[in-house]
Design a protein around this motif. Structure first.
Motif, short mmCIF file in Angstrom:
data_model
loop_
_atom_site.label_atom_id
_atom_site.label_comp_id
_atom_site.label_asym_id
_atom_site.label_seq_id
_atom_site.Cartn_x
_atom_site.Cartn_y
_atom_site.Cartn_z
N TYR A 1 13.02 -15.28 19.84
CA TYR A 1 11.83 -15.42 19.01
C TYR A 1 12.09 -16.48 17.94
O TYR A 1 12.49 -16.14 16.83
N THR B 1 -0.97 -21.56 16.19
CA THR B 1 0.04 -20.51 16.10
C THR B 1 -0.55 -19.30 15.37
O THR B 1 -1.52 -19.44 14.62
N GLY C 1 7.52 -6.95 22.17
CA GLY C 1 8.91 -7.42 22.14
C GLY C 1 9.51 -7.30 20.75
O GLY C 1 10.66 -6.88 20.58
N LEU C 2 8.74 -7.68 19.72
CA LEU C 2 9.22 -7.57 18.35
C LEU C 2 9.40 -6.11 17.95
O LEU C 2 10.30 -5.79 17.17
N ALA D 1 -1.04 -12.62 24.91
CA ALA D 1 0.25 -13.18 24.47
C ALA D 1 0.70 -12.56 23.15
O ALA D 1 1.88 -12.23 22.99
N LEU E 1 3.82 -17.16 16.86
CA LEU E 1 3.53 -17.25 18.29
C LEU E 1 2.74 -18.52 18.54
O LEU E 1 1.70 -18.73 17.92
N GLN F 1 4.07 -10.29 22.59
CA GLN F 1 5.08 -10.65 21.59
C GLN F 1 5.26 -9.50 20.61
O GLN F 1 6.38 -9.21 20.20
N ARG F 2 4.19 -8.81 20.25
CA ARG F 2 4.32 -7.68 19.34
C ARG F 2 5.16 -6.57 19.96
O ARG F 2 5.95 -5.93 19.28
#
Length: 148
Positions: free
Chosen positions: A98, A134, A40-41, A33, A122, A37-38
């Motif tokens: 985000y 998180t 996507g960022l 996950a 996250l 997310q990294r």
């Protein structure tokens, strides 16, 4: 000598193995996950850096004033780049995608590259006792505009 009763020894081994296996699964799922997310960022940061660098190339005062360096690069302005990054992030809906998105815009030492750093918390999908719920994830990108 009498023989000792070993009833229950296998149950203890199975429970211990199950705990180790569940912990390994939680770590792998959470790491996946965070990686996604990294990624996507990183995409968000790339687009924002390009928008910030491109903003300087559309400014006629920079093109026809003293804005060009010897190797045909534009000297960017911090406030122009920051405004372009903010507009880009708003237009793409990055804050909605985000939640808790934070970003910074800086110029490289030579003044012709925009560096954008984005970060967002996250919510980890699987947690186990003692682990945080998180994790902060961030990405950095830079862009330079050269005139041909």
């Amino acid at each position: 000598m009498g023989r000792r009763d070993q009833t229950g020894q296998m149950s203890l081994l199975i429970v211990g193995l199950a705990v180790v296996l569940m912990t390994a699964v939680a770590v792998v799922v959470d790491a996946t996950a965070a990686f996604l997310q990294r990624q996507g960022l990183a995409t968000v940061a790339d687009g924002a850096a390009l928008a910030g660098a491109d903003a300087g190339s559309r400014n006629e005062a920079d093109l026809y004033g003293d804005g060009l360096t010897g190797d045909r690069r534009l000297r960017l302005r911090q406030q122009v780049a920051r405004a372009a990054v903010a507009d880009h992030l708003e237009a793409t809906g990055a804050s909605a995608a985000y939640p808790g998105l934070r970003w910074t815009v800086t110029l490289a030492d030579d003044g012709d590259s925009v560096v954008v750093r984005v970060s967002a918390p996250l919510d980890l999908p699987l947690t186990f006792p003692g682990a945080p719920e998180t994790a902060p994830v961030s990405a950095t990108a830079s862009a330079t505009v050269r005139l041909d």
